[in-house]
Design a protein around this motif. Structure first.
Motif, mmCIF file in Angstrom:
data_model
loop_
_atom_site.group_PDB
_atom_site.id
_atom_site.type_symbol
_atom_site.label_atom_id
_atom_site.label_comp_id
_atom_site.label_asym_id
_atom_site.label_seq_id
_atom_site.Cartn_x
_atom_site.Cartn_y
_atom_site.Cartn_z
ATOM 1 N N ALA A 302 0.867 -1.183 0.000
ATOM 2 C CA ALA A 302 0.000 0.000 0.000
ATOM 3 C C ALA A 302 0.898 1.226 0.000
ATOM 4 N N LEU A 303 0.706 2.103 -0.957
ATOM 5 C CA LEU A 303 1.476 3.340 -1.043
ATOM 6 C C LEU A 303 0.618 4.481 -0.516
ATOM 7 N N VAL A 304 1.126 5.171 0.509
ATOM 8 C CA VAL A 304 0.408 6.293 1.113
ATOM 9 C C VAL A 304 1.294 7.527 1.017
ATOM 10 N N TRP A 305 0.738 8.607 0.430
ATOM 11 C CA TRP A 305 1.465 9.872 0.416
ATOM 12 C C TRP A 305 0.742 10.846 1.339
ATOM 13 N N ALA A 306 1.477 11.332 2.341
ATOM 14 C CA ALA A 306 0.899 12.278 3.301
ATOM 15 C C ALA A 306 1.996 13.190 3.820
ATOM 16 N N ARG A 307 1.755 14.492 3.754
ATOM 17 C CA ARG A 307 2.633 15.519 4.330
ATOM 18 C C ARG A 307 4.086 15.376 3.892
ATOM 19 N N GLY A 308 4.243 15.222 2.575
ATOM 20 C CA GLY A 308 5.577 15.285 2.002
ATOM 21 C C GLY A 308 6.355 13.994 1.975
ATOM 22 N N THR A 309 5.760 12.874 2.371
ATOM 23 C CA THR A 309 6.467 11.595 2.388
ATOM 24 C C THR A 309 5.578 10.510 1.803
ATOM 25 N N VAL A 310 6.173 9.643 0.957
ATOM 26 C CA VAL A 310 5.458 8.468 0.478
ATOM 27 C C VAL A 310 5.960 7.268 1.268
ATOM 28 N N GLN A 323 10.316 4.301 2.797
ATOM 29 C CA GLN A 323 9.672 5.600 2.766
ATOM 30 C C GLN A 323 10.703 6.641 2.363
ATOM 31 N N LEU A 324 10.236 7.694 1.708
ATOM 32 C CA LEU A 324 11.159 8.729 1.239
ATOM 33 C C LEU A 324 10.380 9.999 0.926
ATOM 34 N N PRO A 325 11.055 11.144 0.915
ATOM 35 C CA PRO A 325 10.368 12.396 0.559
ATOM 36 C C PRO A 325 9.832 12.347 -0.859
ATOM 37 N N ALA A 326 8.637 12.880 -1.043
ATOM 38 C CA ALA A 326 8.013 12.895 -2.366
ATOM 39 C C ALA A 326 7.049 14.069 -2.442
ATOM 40 N N LEU A 327 6.773 14.503 -3.665
ATOM 41 C CA LEU A 327 5.861 15.624 -3.881
ATOM 42 C C LEU A 327 4.422 15.168 -4.106
ATOM 43 N N GLY A 328 4.215 13.862 -4.276
ATOM 44 C CA GLY A 328 2.872 13.368 -4.532
ATOM 45 C C GLY A 328 2.873 11.858 -4.574
ATOM 46 N N LEU A 329 1.772 11.290 -5.074
ATOM 47 C CA LEU A 329 1.606 9.841 -5.100
ATOM 48 C C LEU A 329 2.241 9.254 -6.356
ATOM 49 N N PRO A 330 2.973 8.139 -6.228
ATOM 50 C CA PRO A 330 3.557 7.491 -7.408
ATOM 51 C C PRO A 330 2.493 6.847 -8.292
#
Length: 391
Positions: A302-310, A323-330
């Protein structure tokens, strides 16, 4: 005696029988009535086009990308906008389907006599609901690739109903209840009405089922409930303790059922609702883009993107595998790899480990809060108010 010459007077014309006048008047009346009915019908108010199915190039995104096109939405964008090589962009009275590689309009559907309640792309279709008066009462499905109509049916939904879709399930939701549709057929699978004194403050649909947040008068807790997406059977219900003045929101229902309470991501098992993890989140910044919650499934995770981290969560333990910093959902169309929107562009990562496999730099970088899809050599980035294509 000379013969008499024939008379040059024309023969007298007798009027047609009365029944002919009656038939003629009736025919004219039918023509007038039919014309008036057609002018006031939804057929006359509908403006639609179709197109051949697209040919998506069999190529991967390049190592360096630029913005190829951008389309602003005239209505709230659905969570899923890409299907059949098309990109769904709604407006107040309908929607258009863009070619994913060029951003050019391929086909459109609009109703001058109705307003669009919501639409979603799912199972090769665009499913939409329109409001003709005070309720969202007309639903239809068009083939995403071509715009050809698949089905039409009447519904009775609140005027503020919204749609969400996943494989074989379309969820129509409002504060007072939900309706689940079969997107391929046109039947209503099941309905759920919030009990008296209760309201639904959130809902979502995914591979785990249909999840709702339910708040009832006189209770400080918020119920997190999960229903089977096909039968509507209630699987479980859990009370979420929300501090006074605190916030609660659904993250999603793919692989796992997750909610954010305050600054904590609560991860629940889909079969019985057992709480698996309480993962701390950074404090909310007040930036709307940073507060957007996205969840999807890729491979077994399950991939969850919340508050700057996926976060890629294990479906058994709920613990982050990576987990790593991300700008949105992959993206989530490939079981082996995902395209993650990060600083400077999109990064290809291994689903199982998060290891970097490649990178596509974007001139000017990316805006936070998006959801990524891959269509051949194009990366489609869905933001809350617009869709952007990079190639």
């Amino acid at each position: 005696m000379a013969p008499r010459s024939p008379s040059l007077r024309p023969p007298s014309l007798r009027p047609p029988p009365l029944r002919v006048w009656v038939w003629t008047a009736a025919a004219l009346a039918l023509v007038v009535v039919a014309t008036l009915l057609w002018r006031g019908s939804s057929v006359a108010a509908t403006d639609s086009t179709t197109a051949p199915a697209p040919s998506v190039p069999d190529a991967a995104p390049a190592a360096r990308l630029t913005q190829a096109w951008s389309a602003d939405a005239g209505a709230p964008l659905p969570r899923r906008v890409v299907d059949g090589g098309r990109v769904l962009v709604p407006d107040a009275h309908g929607f258009r389907a863009l070619d994913a590689t060029t951003g050019e309009e391929a086909w459109h559907y609009r109703r001058a006599d109705a307003r669009l309640c919501d639409a979603t792309a799912v199972d090769g279709l665009v499913v939409a609901v329109f409001r003709t008066h005070d309720r969202c009462d007309e639903a239809l499905a068009l083939t995403a690739a071509t715009g050809v109509r698949a089905w039409t049916r009447n519904l009775s939904l609140r005027g503020d109903a919204t749609l969400a879709g996943t494989d074989q399930v379309v969820l129509a939701s409002s504060p007072t209840g939900i309706v689940v549709l079969d997107p391929v057929g046109d039947n209503v699978r099941w309905r759920y009405a919030a009990p008296e004194g209760c309201r639904l403050t959130g809902s979502d649909v995914g591979s785990a089922g249909v999840a709702v947040l339910q708040r009832c008068a006189g209770s400080a807790a918020v119920q997190l409930r999960l229903f089977d997406g096909f039968s509507g059977q209630a699987r479980w219900s859990r009370d979420l303790a929300v501090p006074e003045g605190g916030t609660v929101a659904l993250a999603g229902a793919d692989r796992l059922v997750d909610a954010v309470v305050g600054d904590t991501l609560l991860v629940h098992r889909p079969d019985d609702g057992a709480l698996l993890q309480e993962l701390p989140l950074p404090p909310a910044t007040g930036d709307p883009a940073g507060e957007v919650l996205h969840q999807t499934g890729a491979g077994d995770l399950a991939l969850v993107w919340a508050r700057g981290t996926v976060r890629a969560l294990d479906p058994t333990t709920g613990a982050p595998v990576w987990q790593l910093p991300a700008l949105g959902l992959p993206s989530a169309t490939d079981r082996a790899r995902v395209w993650v929107p990060e600083e400077g562009g999109f990064v290809v990562r291994d689903v199982a480990t998060g290891a970097e496999l490649g990178r596509s730099a974007v001139d000017g970088g990316l805006t936070p809060g998006g959801r990524t899809s891959v269509v051949g050599p194009v990366l489609v980035y869905r933001l809350p108010d617009r869709v952007v294509g990079y190639s």
